[in-house]
Scaffold this motif. Sequence first.
Motif, PDB file in Angstrom:
ATOM      1  N   LEU A 153       0.841  -1.199   0.000  1.00  0.00           N
ATOM      2  CA  LEU A 153       0.000   0.000   0.000  1.00  0.00           C
ATOM      3  C   LEU A 153       0.873   1.245   0.000  1.00  0.00           C
ATOM      4  O   LEU A 153       1.756   1.403   0.852  1.00  0.00           O
TER       5      LEU A 153
ATOM      6  N   TYR B 130      -0.696   4.471  -0.397  1.00  0.00           N
ATOM      7  CA  TYR B 130      -1.479   5.580   0.140  1.00  0.00           C
ATOM      8  C   TYR B 130      -2.819   5.042   0.640  1.00  0.00           C
ATOM      9  O   TYR B 130      -3.257   3.949   0.253  1.00  0.00           O
TER      10      TYR B 130
ATOM     11  N   GLU C 261      -5.877   3.070  -1.412  1.00  0.00           N
ATOM     12  CA  GLU C 261      -5.391   2.485  -2.664  1.00  0.00           C
ATOM     13  C   GLU C 261      -6.034   1.131  -2.944  1.00  0.00           C
ATOM     14  O   GLU C 261      -6.420   0.837  -4.081  1.00  0.00           O
TER      15      GLU C 261
ATOM     16  N   GLU D 159      -9.519   1.502  -4.257  1.00  0.00           N
ATOM     17  CA  GLU D 159      -9.503   1.969  -5.640  1.00  0.00           C
ATOM     18  C   GLU D 159      -9.212   0.833  -6.610  1.00  0.00           C
ATOM     19  O   GLU D 159      -9.847   0.705  -7.660  1.00  0.00           O
ATOM     20  N   GLN D 160      -8.246   0.005  -6.251  1.00  0.00           N
ATOM     21  CA  GLN D 160      -7.857  -1.099  -7.127  1.00  0.00           C
ATOM     22  C   GLN D 160      -8.976  -2.125  -7.270  1.00  0.00           C
ATOM     23  O   GLN D 160      -9.162  -2.709  -8.342  1.00  0.00           O
TER      24      GLN D 160
END
Length: 202
Positions: free
Chosen positions: A105, A107, A110, A113-114
């Motif tokens: 990770l 941030y 993340e 989002e992925q």
Amino acid sequence: MRINIFTILTLILFVSCKTDPNKQVDEGTVNENKYHSNEIGWTIEIPKGWNVTQRGESQQREDKGLKAINEANGIDYDASGLKQLISFQKDRRHIFAATSEKFILEYDGEYEEQKEIVKEILYNTYAENGIKVDTTSSKEIIDNLEFDLFKITVYGPKGEIMLYQDLYCRYINGLDFGVNLNYINDKEKNELINVWKNSTFQ
């Protein structure tokens, strides 16, 4: 970013493993009818009448799925870091498959989002191959851990349902851990869901 490539092109004739099941996994051990992953801290029971999938067949499935994803989305995803944990099946439409991949990770947010990117990629892969699907997203608790659940219904050319796919994922111990349940019949669906929901995490 891990892409659960087991969701693509699942209707291949697979071969069940009648030899040492421990040779069919990249990490963890199979002891009698139980699989344990040391990295995840996860234990699951292999249901009676289901067989561990041969490593070569899992690799074939992975290669075909990866090719379909890359071609449909114009990307060059490298799956070399993906570990095959345990995969077992009743037949070609009733399959349990678990994978993991190191995920560093960089941030906050993340991983979330992925997950959304992966969902879009999977949907687009089916669409680009002329396969109609419906999808829904939700959360589900397994042994007090919250998992993201992405459900896919795959339709045939005449509108008939060909396959249900339940994709679970969670960030555990620095790993992207994914579980995929493929099914069409209620009996096998219940067997898969039962062993998955009764699996344990340390």
